[in-house]
Structure formats: structure tokens, C-alpha cells
Design an enzyme around this catalytic site. Structure first.
Site, PDB file in Angstrom:
ATOM      1  N   LYS A  98      10.404 -23.509  80.346  1.00  0.00           N
ATOM      2  CA  LYS A  98      11.187 -22.663  79.429  1.00  0.00           C
ATOM      3  C   LYS A  98      11.445 -23.451  78.155  1.00  0.00           C
ATOM      4  O   LYS A  98      11.527 -24.688  78.195  1.00  0.00           O
ATOM      5  CB  LYS A  98      12.537 -22.287  80.061  1.00  0.00           C
ATOM      6  CG  LYS A  98      13.235 -21.113  79.421  1.00  0.00           C
ATOM      7  CD  LYS A  98      12.536 -19.805  79.772  1.00  0.00           C
ATOM      8  CE  LYS A  98      13.435 -18.626  79.817  1.00  0.00           C
ATOM      9  NZ  LYS A  98      12.978 -17.616  80.759  1.00  0.00           N
TER      10      LYS A  98
ATOM     11  N   ASP B  39      11.122 -14.488  75.182  1.00  0.00           N
ATOM     12  CA  ASP B  39      12.388 -14.481  75.929  1.00  0.00           C
ATOM     13  C   ASP B  39      13.414 -13.875  74.970  1.00  0.00           C
ATOM     14  O   ASP B  39      13.030 -13.114  74.063  1.00  0.00           O
ATOM     15  CB  ASP B  39      12.734 -15.898  76.394  1.00  0.00           C
ATOM     16  CG  ASP B  39      13.758 -15.899  77.528  1.00  0.00           C
ATOM     17  OD1 ASP B  39      13.384 -15.644  78.678  1.00  0.00           O
ATOM     18  OD2 ASP B  39      14.954 -16.153  77.259  1.00  0.00           O
TER      19      ASP B  39
HETATM   20  N1  GLU Z   1      10.957 -14.795  79.567  1.00  0.00           N
HETATM   21  C1  GLU Z   1      10.513 -14.019  80.675  1.00  0.00           C
HETATM   22  C2  GLU Z   1      11.226 -14.472  81.948  1.00  0.00           C
HETATM   23  O1  GLU Z   1      12.295 -15.016  81.904  1.00  0.00           O
HETATM   24  C3  GLU Z   1       8.999 -13.962  80.791  1.00  0.00           C
HETATM   25  C4  GLU Z   1       8.311 -15.283  80.998  1.00  0.00           C
HETATM   26  C5  GLU Z   1       6.782 -15.199  80.931  1.00  0.00           C
HETATM   27  O2  GLU Z   1       6.242 -14.129  80.773  1.00  0.00           O
HETATM   28  O3  GLU Z   1       6.191 -16.276  81.055  1.00  0.00           O
HETATM   29  O4  GLU Z   1      10.780 -14.204  83.021  1.00  0.00           O
END
Ligand code: GLU
Length: 417
Positions: free
Chosen positions: A105, A145
Site C-alpha cells: 500500500k 485507493d
Molecule cells: N485500494 C483497493 C483496496 O484497498 C484496491 C487495491 C488493488 O486493486 O490493488 O483493496
């Protein structure tokens, strides 16, 4: 309310799951810490010629099951521990839906509403330049995100490809369709939230048609979840965003509210609603289903005692503090955890990446059908783990499934000096 550190919440969730698993304390400790965290300062020229600096992070939590995977958020509240926690949740999210990824992340400490599109592009490209040695189609794959979307992903892809002098659309997911994105990706988080709600009502032998629903947060996840749950015949009686909540006991027209928010910037002021109130009142409304779809720690222990819904489906990451989770568990409220309910986003990111690698585009129907299969299989695996282990709640069951997969991959790889 004392601030709950989401990184500590993650560690507690792992401890709860470990009670049902044959995992040594050493291996468990390894699962509680990120493998590495990049912390960097971006220095970027503003439109007026001045230079502004921004803190930015990328946490690569665990790569035992595949490349690190997870979004990048732009928010003034981003902290190193928040990014670490969110990256850990991605590990267990990708594991519970069994897509071949680890977890990562990223985040920039910024309120993007205060910057022009040109400034945001330069800030995003500066971050992409810092990330370049760490990311790649087989290494670490960012995604949208909170407060990021197709535009930012296109910039990251373009920066990476230019610096690497190649084409590598799978270096990032959540891109616009024309730039290598997938059909159905924008709706995917809300769609999996809807599947999770449908499945849990079915599991509880209750009819979702006619159920009353409140949705906290009307961004991409919350608004799509509200629309699709309304399509199942439920009455979405209240929705909110940071401006407040709108309520109509007869059910709101969720798509109309979304159009209104698109035009005005907020849900409040929507003239189809019977009344308006604050966000906290929405969370404690007498409804059958509550969908928190905003940020972490939206519901603490005190609020949890006031929650009247008996089913909660988490579209946001980490919306309950551990105390809130305990209170709801004691009160017999069924909570479908974030790592399963909102996993549609990363699942369709995986489909996007597969399409990028194959240079072959799927239809929207195919994306949605495959997503449904992934989420319903994961739901069934969670219920099986709940019943086989008599876990205290569905979250612990989901972690039992996920942690077992991560540990099996780690132990199956053998040792490396
Ligand atoms: N930000 C989204 C999550 O928290 C998607 C992450 C992604 O697609 O890699 O799941």
C-alpha cells in the site's frame, strides 16, 4: 475517543486467527511486520513557481504469494502506520480471495482538493519516479485507493514506461479503459460488497429484498454498493459523505443521489430526501444492513453499542476499531469483513493485470461473472472455516483461511539463508 492505531488492529486480528492455526510464534511475528517501507519526500514545483514538499510512503508487507499489490491513497491523514496496516490487510485480502499476490500500500500526505490538476500530475509523477526501482509487473503493482483513480494510474503507468523505455501496462491497475484498464474495475469494489451482502443474507436465511440499508461514505465503493444493493430490491434509506447524511424511510433513488453529488460535490442538499442528519446518526440508524464505506475507525466501541443494524458489510478498509468489533461480536451482529467484502477491487485489478499480460481484453460480462465466482467461493471458504473452527466471528474465519494460505506458501518455499 482514543485514537486506534490501525497497525495494532491488524496485529490483533492476526493473533485472533492464530488461535485456530498451527503457526509458530516466529512465523506469526513475521506475518505482523512489513518486509520493507519506502518513506520519501517529494519536492514538486507548484503553479506559482514555489517548491512544496510532500511525505510519501510505500509499504511492501508480504510477497510470499506473489507480487506486492495494493492502492495508493492521497489524504492529509496518511501516516506510516496507516500505510503499514493497509498493506497488511492487502496480504490477507488477496489470500482470502486466492489471487496470486502479496500485499502492499502507498500514500501521500496531501489534501488533493487544494491542488490543480497540473500540480497533482507533477506530484504523482514525482512519486512514480521514486517508486520506479520498487514496482514492476512482477514486483509491486499499485492501484487506486482513497482520492486516486484512473487519472493518477495513467500517470504512473506513463512515467514508469517512459523511464523504462518499454510498454508495461500491468505495472499498475485501475487505469482508464483506453490506457489498458479493465471493464468493470471502477464498479468492482461496490459489486463485491453487494455480493457479500447478498451471500450473508442468504446464509442467515433472510431476504435482502425489502431489507433496509444505510451506507456511510458515497465515494466510488459506497455509491456503487448502494446502487447494486438497491437493484436486489433492498431499500437504501440513508447515505452519507463528509458533509452529512440524507435519509428517506421509503428508500432513496441511489443513482439520483449520485448524480446530485456529482453536480454539487456532496449528498446533503439532495431534495429527494425526507431529512438530513449527521454521520454518526446514520451509523446508529435502525436498519437491517449497515455498509461503512468511508475510512478506518469510523465505528468505535461507544458507537458500536448504539449500532442497531444486525448485519454490517465492510466496504471500507478497517472501519471498525478492535473494540467495536468485540462489542458487535458480543451483541451477535454479523460482520462481513473488509478483506472479503471489498476484495472485488483487487480481484478485478488481478483480471486487469491478466488481460494486460495477455494483451487480450475481456468483456464486462466475463469480468462480472468471474468476480462473482471468486467472491462467492471466498465467502463459502470463510463460512466453512467459521463452522469448522467455531471462530468468534466471520472476520476471524476469513483470517484463518487467509493466514493459512500465506503460511503454506511461505513454508512450502523452503528456507533461504
Ligand atoms: N485500494 C483497493 C483496496 O484497498 C484496491 C487495491 C488493488 O486493486 O490493488 O483493496
Amino acid at each position: 475517543m482514543t485514537e486506534t492505531n490501525p497497525f495494532e488492529s491488524l496485529q490483533e486480528q492476526l493473533d485472533d486467527a492464530s488461535e485456530h492455526l498451527d503457526v509458530g510464534a516466529d512465523v506469526l511475528e513475521r506475518l505482523k511486520q512489513p518486509e520493507r517501507v519506502l518513506e520519501t519526500t517529494l519536492s514538486v514545483e507548484m503553479d506559482d513557481g514555489s517548491i512544496e514538499t510532500f511525505r510519501a510512503f510505500r509499504s511492501q508487507f508480504n510477497g510470499d504469494r506473489g507480487p506486492y499489490k495494493g492502492g495508493i491513497r492521497y489524504h492529509p491523514g496518511v501516516t506510516r502506520d496507516e500505510v503499514k496496516a493497509l498493506s497488511g490487510w492487502m496480504v490477507y485480502k488477496t489470500a482470502v480471495v486466492d489471487v496470486p499476490y502479496g500485499g502492499g500500500k502507498g500514500g501521500i500526505v496531501i489534501d488533493p482538493s487544494e491542488y490543480s490538476a497540473g500540480e497533482l500530475e507533477r506530484i504523482t509523477r514525482a512519486f512514480a519516479k521514486e517508486l520506479r526501482p520498487f514496482v514492476g509487473e512482477d514486483k509491486d503493482i499499485p492501484a487506486p485507493d482513497v482520492n486516486t483513480g484512473q487519472r493518477e494510474m495513467n500517470w504512473i503507468k506513463d512515467t514508469y514506461e517512459k523511464l523504462e523505455n518499454t510498454t508495461a501496462p500491468g505495472v499498475v491497475t485501475g487505469k482508464a479503459l483506453e490506457n489498458g484498464g479493465s471493464e468493470g474495475r471502477v464498479e468492482a469494489t461496490g459489486r463485491s460488497t453487494m455480493f457479500a451482502a447478498r451471500e450473508v443474507f442468504d446464509y442467515l436465511d433472510r431476504d435482502i429484498a425489502g431489507a433496509t440499508v444505510a451506507v456511510q461514505g458515497y465515494g466510488n465503493a459506497g455509491s456503487v454498493a448502494a446502487e447494486l444493493i438497491e437493484d436486489l430490491g433492498a431499500d437504501v434509506v440513508a447515505v452519507s459523505d463528509s458533509s452529512g447524511a440524507v435519509h428517506d424511510p421509503d428508500g432513496l433513488d441511489t443513482r439520483d443521489v449520485k448524480d446530485f453529488k456529482r453536480q454539487t460535490g456532496s449528498v446533503t442538499g439532495y431534495d429527494g430526501a425526507a431529512e438530513e442528519f449527521g454521520n454518526e446518526d446514520l451509523l446508529t440508524l435502525d436498519v437491517d444492513l449497515l455498509v461503512p464505506a468511508a475510512l478506518e475507525n469510523a465505528i468505535d466501541g461507544d458507537l458500536a453499542r448504539e449500532v442497531q443494524a444486525d448485519v454490517v458489510v465492510e466496504a471500507a478498509n478497517g472501519p471498525l476499531t478492535p473494540t467495536a468489533d468485540d462489542v458487535l461480536t458480543e451483541r451477535g451482529v454479523h460482520v462481513v469483513p473488509d478483506i472479503l467484502a471489498n476484495a472485488g477491487g483487487v480481484t478485478v485489478s488481478y483480471f486487469e493485470w491478466v488481460q494486460n499480460r495477455q494483451r487480450f481484453q475481456w468483456t464486462e460480462d466475463r469480468v462480472n461473472e468471474e468476480l462473482e465466482a471468486v467472491i462467492t467461493d471466498a465467502f463459502d471458504a470463510m463460512i466453512d472455516a467459521h463452522e469448522a473452527n467455531d471462530t468468534r466471528n466471520l472476520r476471524t474465519a476469513a483470517y484463518v483461511v487467509a493466514v493459512r494460505r500465506v503460511v503454506d506458501a511461505y513454508e512450502g518455499s523452503g528456507s533461504w539463508p
